[in-house]
Design an enzyme around this catalytic site. Structure first.
Site, PDB file in Angstrom:
ATOM      1  CB  VAL A   1      11.654   2.580 -28.280  1.00  0.00           C
ATOM      2  CG1 VAL A   1      12.879   2.485 -27.028  1.00  0.00           C
ATOM      3  CG2 VAL A   1      11.167   1.392 -28.970  1.00  0.00           C
TER       4      VAL A   1
ATOM      5  CG  HIS B   1     -10.012  31.954  -3.628  1.00  0.00           C
ATOM      6  ND1 HIS B   1      -8.700  31.698  -3.795  1.00  0.00           N
ATOM      7  CD2 HIS B   1     -10.024  31.959  -2.413  1.00  0.00           C
ATOM      8  CE1 HIS B   1      -8.011  31.660  -2.753  1.00  0.00           C
ATOM      9  NE2 HIS B   1      -8.847  31.902  -1.758  1.00  0.00           N
TER      10      HIS B   1
HETATM   11  P1  AMP Z   1       7.705   8.191 -27.369  1.00  0.00           P
HETATM   12  O1  AMP Z   1       7.830   7.980 -28.822  1.00  0.00           O
HETATM   13  O2  AMP Z   1       7.210   9.515 -26.810  1.00  0.00           O
HETATM   14  O3  AMP Z   1       6.847   6.951 -26.932  1.00  0.00           O
HETATM   15  O4  AMP Z   1       9.064   8.059 -26.683  1.00  0.00           O
HETATM   16  C1  AMP Z   1      10.009   7.035 -27.145  1.00  0.00           C
HETATM   17  C2  AMP Z   1      11.551   7.448 -26.590  1.00  0.00           C
HETATM   18  O5  AMP Z   1      12.312   6.279 -26.790  1.00  0.00           O
HETATM   19  C3  AMP Z   1      11.925   8.805 -27.581  1.00  0.00           C
HETATM   20  O6  AMP Z   1      12.244   9.607 -26.833  1.00  0.00           O
HETATM   21  C4  AMP Z   1      13.288   7.956 -28.060  1.00  0.00           C
HETATM   22  O7  AMP Z   1      14.047   9.025 -28.377  1.00  0.00           O
HETATM   23  C5  AMP Z   1      13.535   6.730 -27.232  1.00  0.00           C
HETATM   24  N1  AMP Z   1      14.343   5.599 -27.802  1.00  0.00           N
HETATM   25  C6  AMP Z   1      14.015   5.089 -28.955  1.00  0.00           C
HETATM   26  N2  AMP Z   1      15.237   4.151 -29.251  1.00  0.00           N
HETATM   27  C7  AMP Z   1      16.149   4.039 -27.824  1.00  0.00           C
HETATM   28  C8  AMP Z   1      17.143   3.707 -27.445  1.00  0.00           C
HETATM   29  N3  AMP Z   1      17.681   2.550 -28.552  1.00  0.00           N
HETATM   30  N4  AMP Z   1      17.612   3.721 -26.502  1.00  0.00           N
HETATM   31  C9  AMP Z   1      17.222   4.729 -25.819  1.00  0.00           C
HETATM   32  N5  AMP Z   1      16.143   5.500 -26.273  1.00  0.00           N
HETATM   33  C10 AMP Z   1      15.430   5.183 -27.007  1.00  0.00           C
END
Ligand code: AMP
Ligand code: FAD
Length: 479
Positions: free
Chosen positions: A277, A451
């Site tokens: 996350v 190419h």
């Molecule tokens: P990144 O910041 O690119 O590593 O992506 C992390 C992702 O996790 C983001 O797209 C958030 O929306 C997602 N995220 C954060 N918390 C949650 C949660 N409780 N449930 C589902 N997705 C989450």
């Protein structure tokens, strides 16, 4: 007081070790402090990227992709490979060897460039003072005219899914599975979640990705994001958007995950769960009380465009400061800061930082999406070209995806390039260079491409901006 240095860098990830090497190359007396304890119980260099990030994940992505190719694609090419199986432990051992070679290599680079490697935890205790405490608790104080903090980042944990040894893991844990889980949950459809989900899906896991947001890859041009979503779904990744994880329960060897979506409260059971996350800056304790280096409310060290903190002579770079959490961004900031300390003029173009997702096919982009540009009130013209029409893509068995060029409608200046396709991560360098040089889309269109190459799709996309693509029917009318 021990030795005095021109520069002390805290952290030897791709930000810190690159800054230290550059500073030493420029004749500055440089030390780099690192505390990361590797698998063999000794301090290792390379930070997140080499130990538990870019490199080990790519080792697993490459191995798992080759496995899928051998299992499903070879036959088409007339290759009879028989019963293809994957030895997960051997794949992991190969990954560990790559990590060991690369991290060990940095010690060699430090030696060759005259960087003093200090082992222990570094702390800025004054505008020109760093305290280093080794693993046995012994401290030494060093003086430095300049200090560069490159402390990096760590994975974010969320209360609904506390990490549970071997069952609920972060990205680091997901790089260590010794067997393929049958049912794998991934929280977060960001770059890391999609890469790790892909690895284990290719090796046979049933993968469900739970993503809180309704949009898939909002930072990528929507045409490219949409196609990527379709391709990953076809490969078997079940990506649930608008699914916010709210709780979990470990029941024996299983994890029951609760999430809410537009239908209400839902539940799914997995054998392993990866929490991806996001990451947060790792700055706790690295700046001593009263030093005066400002941090923001999320723990990022506050810096200006040239990575200067609020205290003269103290700089901060990489994941612990604003901007994309990418190894090459950290390294470029390291080079910029070393140049500035050595008295040179240096700056970074934050608008031309490439991003890559190493799924298959890869997704790569630089600059604005068509949607960003329109939202900023810029009139745009775009050109896209599908790999399905590329001879090399057919020969490579990689006809999925497209390349898209986004240009300013009035000046033709390149605003962005977004690609989903095999080797997109290599091809995107063309977009970066074009943007660095302030090129027009026509500059790319008028260049001679070898190419047959996958890059010809970029050429055709640039030609398509004015409706001049050669290998595409239904193109716009020539002006
Ligand atoms: P990144 O910041 O690119 O590593 O992506 C992390 C992702 O996790 C983001 O797209 C958030 O929306 C997602 N995220 C954060 N918390 C949650 C949660 N409780 N449930 C589902 N997705 C989450
Ligand atoms: P880090 O690499 O985190 O290094 C910081 C170092 O500082 C660490 O070694 C730490 O031990 C040390 N340190 C911290 N505090 C102290 C202290 N007080 N004293 C001494 N040492 C200290 N990026 C990409 O560009 N491409 C990719 O393909 C990619 N893949 C990734 C895959 C995964 C699974 C993960 C987790 C990350 C990935 N990243 C990728 C992100 C990339 O790893 C980071 O952006 C990059 O490592 C940041 O570099 P850095 O030098 O700022 O910090």
């Amino acid at each position: 007081m021990a030795d005095k240095f021109d520069v002390i860098v805290i952290g030897a990830g791709p930000g810190g070790y690159v800054a230290a090497i550059r500073a030493a190359q420029l004749g500055l007396k440089t030390a780099c402090v690192e505390k990361w304890i590797g698998k063999e119980g000794k301090v290792v260099h390379g930070g997140t990227c080499l130990n538990v990030g870019c490199i080990p994940s790519k080792a697993l992505l490459e191995a798992s992709h080759k496995f899928v190719e051998a299992k499903h694609d070879f036959d088409d090419m007339g290759i009879e490979a028989g019963d293809v199986t994957m030895d997960v432990k051997k794949m992991m051992a190969r990954k560990d060897t790559i990590v060991k070679n690369l991290t060990g290599g940095i010690a060699g680079l430090f030696k060759a460039n005259g960087v003093t490697a200090l082992e222990g935890t570094g702390k800025v205790t004054g505008s020109k003072q760093v305290e280093v405490t080794d693993k046995d608790g012994n401290s030494a104080s060093y003086e430095a005219d300049n200090i560069v903090v490159a402390a990096g980042s760590v994975p974010v944990e969320i209360p609904p899914t506390p990490l549970t040894e071997g069952l609920i893991v972060d990205s680091t844990g997901a790089l260590e599975f010794q067997e393929t889980p049958k049912r794998l949950g991934v929280i977060g459809a960001g770059v890391i979640g999609l890469e790790l989900g892909s690895v284990w899906s290719r090796l046979g896991s049933e993968v469900t990705v739970l993503e809180a947001m309704d949009d898939f890859l909002p930072m990528v041009d929507s045409a490219i994001a949409k196609e990527t979503q379709k391709l990953l779904k076809k490969q078997g990744l079940d990506i649930k958007l608008g699914a916010r994880v709210t709780g979990s329960e470990v029941k024996g060897d299983e994890v029951v995950v609760k999430y809410s979506d537009s239908q209400g409260e839902q539940e799914l059971t997995f054998d392993k769960l990866i929490v991806c996350v996001g990451r947060k800056p790792y700055t706790k304790g690295v700046i001593g009380d009263g030093v005066g280096v400002d941090l923001d409310e999320r723990g990022f060290i506050h810096v200006d465009d040239q990575c200067r903190t609020s205290v003269p002579g103290v700089y901060a770079i990489g994941d612990c400061v604003r901007g994309p959490m990418l190894a090459h961004k950290a390294s470029e900031e390291g080079i910029m800061v070393a140049d500035i300390i050595a008295g040179h003029k240096a700056e970074m173009n934050y608008d031309a930082i490439p991003n890559v997702i190493y799924t298959f096919p890869e997704v790569a982009w630089v600059g604005m999406t068509e949607q960003d540009a329109k939202a900023a009130g810029i009139k745009v013209k775009t050109g896209a070209f599908p790999f399905a029409a590329s001879g090399r893509a057919m020969a490579n068995n990689a006809t999925e995806g497209q390349a898209k060029v986004i240009a300013d409608a009035e000046t033709d200046r390149m605003l962005g390039m977004h690609i989903v396709g095999q080797h997109a991560g290599e091809m995107i360098a063309q977009g970066v260079i074009a943007m660095e040089f302030g090129s027009s889309a026509e500059d790319l269109a008028l260049s001679c491409y070898a190419h047959p190459t996958m890059s010809e799709a970029v050429h055709e996309a640039a030609l398509a901006v004015e409706g001049h693509a050669i290998h595409m029917a239904n193109r716009k009318k020539r002006k």
